[in-house]
Design a protein around this motif. Sequence first.
Motif, PDB file in Angstrom:
ATOM      1  N   GLU A 160       0.824  -1.212   0.000  1.00  0.00           N
ATOM      2  CA  GLU A 160       0.000   0.000   0.000  1.00  0.00           C
ATOM      3  C   GLU A 160       0.863   1.269   0.000  1.00  0.00           C
ATOM      4  OE1 GLU A 160      -2.738   2.780   0.008  1.00  0.00           O
ATOM      5  OE2 GLU A 160      -3.156   0.666  -0.397  1.00  0.00           O
ATOM      6  N   PRO A 161       0.799   2.124  -1.063  1.00  0.00           N
ATOM      7  CA  PRO A 161       1.646   3.321  -1.150  1.00  0.00           C
ATOM      8  C   PRO A 161       1.439   4.335  -0.025  1.00  0.00           C
ATOM      9  CG  PRO A 161       0.756   2.773  -3.301  1.00  0.00           C
ATOM     10  CD  PRO A 161       0.046   1.896  -2.303  1.00  0.00           C
ATOM     11  N   CYS A 162       0.278   4.316   0.638  1.00  0.00           N
ATOM     12  CA  CYS A 162       0.064   5.264   1.735  1.00  0.00           C
ATOM     13  C   CYS A 162       0.954   4.959   2.928  1.00  0.00           C
ATOM     14  CB  CYS A 162      -1.405   5.275   2.144  1.00  0.00           C
ATOM     15  SG  CYS A 162      -2.471   6.036   0.884  1.00  0.00           S
ATOM     16  N   ASN A 163       1.636   3.807   2.903  1.00  0.00           N
ATOM     17  CA  ASN A 163       2.601   3.471   3.953  1.00  0.00           C
ATOM     18  C   ASN A 163       4.041   3.773   3.539  1.00  0.00           C
ATOM     19  OD1 ASN A 163       0.582   2.485   5.679  1.00  0.00           O
ATOM     20  ND2 ASN A 163       0.590   0.500   4.647  1.00  0.00           N
ATOM     21  N   PHE A 164       4.253   4.266   2.319  1.00  0.00           N
ATOM     22  CA  PHE A 164       5.605   4.573   1.855  1.00  0.00           C
ATOM     23  C   PHE A 164       6.177   5.742   2.672  1.00  0.00           C
ATOM     24  CE2 PHE A 164       4.923   3.212  -2.892  1.00  0.00           C
ATOM     25  CZ  PHE A 164       4.664   1.916  -2.474  1.00  0.00           C
ATOM     26  N   ALA A 165       7.501   5.769   2.802  1.00  0.00           N
ATOM     27  CA  ALA A 165       8.178   6.915   3.442  1.00  0.00           C
ATOM     28  C   ALA A 165       7.839   8.200   2.683  1.00  0.00           C
ATOM     29  CB  ALA A 165       9.683   6.692   3.435  1.00  0.00           C
ATOM     30  N   GLY A 166       7.423   9.198   3.420  1.00  0.00           N
ATOM     31  CA  GLY A 166       7.159  10.507   2.819  1.00  0.00           C
ATOM     32  C   GLY A 166       5.831  10.649   2.115  1.00  0.00           C
ATOM     33  N   VAL A 167       5.005   9.599   2.122  1.00  0.00           N
ATOM     34  CA  VAL A 167       3.695   9.673   1.473  1.00  0.00           C
ATOM     35  C   VAL A 167       2.621   9.714   2.561  1.00  0.00           C
ATOM     36  CG1 VAL A 167       2.058   8.528  -0.077  1.00  0.00           C
ATOM     37  CG2 VAL A 167       4.518   8.425  -0.560  1.00  0.00           C
ATOM     38  N   TYR A 168       1.789  10.719   2.527  1.00  0.00           N
ATOM     39  CA  TYR A 168       0.727  10.873   3.522  1.00  0.00           C
ATOM     40  C   TYR A 168      -0.608  10.949   2.808  1.00  0.00           C
ATOM     41  CZ  TYR A 168       4.792  12.037   6.297  1.00  0.00           C
ATOM     42  OH  TYR A 168       6.027  11.992   6.911  1.00  0.00           O
ATOM     43  N   CYS A 169      -1.569  10.142   3.261  1.00  0.00           N
ATOM     44  CA  CYS A 169      -2.864  10.057   2.601  1.00  0.00           C
ATOM     45  C   CYS A 169      -3.996  10.486   3.518  1.00  0.00           C
ATOM     46  CB  CYS A 169      -3.139   8.626   2.137  1.00  0.00           C
ATOM     47  SG  CYS A 169      -1.943   7.997   0.928  1.00  0.00           S
ATOM     48  N   ASP A 170      -5.060  10.935   2.898  1.00  0.00           N
ATOM     49  CA  ASP A 170      -6.328  11.158   3.583  1.00  0.00           C
ATOM     50  C   ASP A 170      -7.366  10.416   2.760  1.00  0.00           C
ATOM     51  OD1 ASP A 170      -8.397  12.012   5.117  1.00  0.00           O
ATOM     52  OD2 ASP A 170      -8.417  14.078   4.361  1.00  0.00           O
ATOM     53  N   GLY A 171      -7.904   9.335   3.355  1.00  0.00           N
ATOM     54  CA  GLY A 171      -8.753   8.459   2.562  1.00  0.00           C
ATOM     55  C   GLY A 171      -7.923   7.788   1.488  1.00  0.00           C
ATOM     56  N   ASP A 172      -8.373   7.872   0.243  1.00  0.00           N
ATOM     57  CA  ASP A 172      -7.640   7.197  -0.847  1.00  0.00           C
ATOM     58  C   ASP A 172      -6.762   8.167  -1.647  1.00  0.00           C
ATOM     59  OD1 ASP A 172      -9.667   8.602  -2.069  1.00  0.00           O
ATOM     60  OD2 ASP A 172     -10.203   7.015  -3.480  1.00  0.00           O
ATOM     61  N   LYS A 173      -6.581   9.407  -1.147  1.00  0.00           N
ATOM     62  CA  LYS A 173      -5.824  10.414  -1.899  1.00  0.00           C
ATOM     63  C   LYS A 173      -4.530  10.804  -1.179  1.00  0.00           C
ATOM     64  CE  LYS A 173      -7.484  12.204  -5.095  1.00  0.00           C
ATOM     65  NZ  LYS A 173      -7.390  11.774  -6.527  1.00  0.00           N
ATOM     66  N   VAL A 174      -3.479  11.063  -1.950  1.00  0.00           N
ATOM     67  CA  VAL A 174      -2.219  11.560  -1.395  1.00  0.00           C
ATOM     68  C   VAL A 174      -2.362  13.062  -1.123  1.00  0.00           C
ATOM     69  CG1 VAL A 174       0.251  11.902  -1.818  1.00  0.00           C
ATOM     70  CG2 VAL A 174      -0.877   9.827  -2.647  1.00  0.00           C
ATOM     71  N   ILE A 175      -2.133  13.457   0.131  1.00  0.00           N
ATOM     72  CA  ILE A 175      -2.257  14.876   0.475  1.00  0.00           C
ATOM     73  C   ILE A 175      -0.909  15.538   0.732  1.00  0.00           C
ATOM     74  CG2 ILE A 175      -4.620  14.717   1.345  1.00  0.00           C
ATOM     75  CD1 ILE A 175      -3.307  14.757   4.215  1.00  0.00           C
ATOM     76  N   ALA A 176       0.133  14.722   0.999  1.00  0.00           N
ATOM     77  CA  ALA A 176       1.475  15.285   1.206  1.00  0.00           C
ATOM     78  C   ALA A 176       2.507  14.326   0.653  1.00  0.00           C
ATOM     79  CB  ALA A 176       1.744  15.554   2.687  1.00  0.00           C
ATOM     80  N   LEU A 177       3.514  14.892  -0.001  1.00  0.00           N
ATOM     81  CA  LEU A 177       4.596  14.087  -0.573  1.00  0.00           C
ATOM     82  C   LEU A 177       5.911  14.777  -0.220  1.00  0.00           C
ATOM     83  CD1 LEU A 177       5.389  11.671  -2.311  1.00  0.00           C
ATOM     84  CD2 LEU A 177       5.045  13.082  -4.355  1.00  0.00           C
TER      85      LEU A 177
END
Length: 389
Positions: free
Chosen positions: A39-56
């Motif tokens: 799951e990419p929302c667990n990648f270092a530097g990736v922050y999600c809200d629901g199913d969308k990336v909100i911070a990179l």
Amino acid sequence: MASFSIIDPIDFLALQTIRKGLDDLPGSNYFASWDFTSEPCNFAGVYCDGDKVIALNLGDPRAGSPGLTGNLDPSIGKLSALAEFTVVPGRITGALPESMSQLKNLRFLGVSRNFLSGDIPASLGQLRELQTLDLSFNQLTGNIPWAIGALPTLSNVILCHNHLSGSIPPFVSPRLTRLDLKHNELSGTLLPNSLPSSLEYLSLSWNQLTGPVDYHLTRLNRLNYLDLSLNRFTGCIPGILFTFPLTNLQLQRNLFTGPVLPMSQVTIPTVDISFNRFFGEISPLLSNVQNLYLNNNRFMGQVPAVLVDRLLTAGIQVLYLQHNFLTGIEINPTVEIPVSSSLCLQYNCMIPPVQTACPLKAGKQKSRPTDQCAEWKGKKGEKTNNIKG
């Protein structure tokens, strides 16, 4: 940080494409966690809200850690919910993607200390939510787009240490507190309303800016840091400037002129107005400044006794008066100047009564030639073009 839903397919593909354009520099393990079978929302530097990336936040943010290399892929523009995008210092090259203008929610854009080149996209002016723009320490060229100056919610603009040219656009945001454009190739005069009164930090040093600034400075009464050094600014300095809550005032190496007349006792710790064309007598209201650089101007008359008193009690740490037209200072030749304090008097219209260590740039001549002093006295302190400062 982690999301319990599956990431949006568009965001998933965008992250894959971004990853292909970048690599870890030797010694960096940032991308070790970027395994697209998980799951990419667990990648270092990736922050999600629901199913969308909100911070990179690309790269390991720890100080001194090696950054990334490669290019920023235009697919960044597909991360439609992105509010924050940063890249740690590294060796990212190429242009900032035009597609970033699609990130309508972007509030923070920080890609400093890399090797970005090309222009700042004017289309960034579509990012109406943008609050911080930091593209400092890159190799960007071209103008600062006027559309960026028109952004309504900007609070920090940091574009220093690039190769930007042209004039400074008007910045309209009533929230702008920090504007750092030093070490560029900016030129021209400041437009009447180019600097909002909300500014607290302003650095325009090491450019080729011209014209007067007294009108602009009068309005910037929230400033706590001002650096206009190493430009070609002209005109006088308003006395009210010295009442602002400044901790540092840097005006050196310009073409400023006129008398320096603070309205009240100056409490700014460091004041550097050296290498200009200021004239008249030195104001005693400058006696509370800890580091005072008045050298290489056209000041005349006696050094105020209150400055000497403050120097001898270590209240003033630096008092540079060399290369002026001063005619006297009341100081006992046998007095011991505190070890923590520096005084330089050489190349004035007097023989220095005390021998002090001056900077090498002051030269070896103790006094100014008498013919220059006589001519200057005849001019009564008015500016003249045939006197060497």
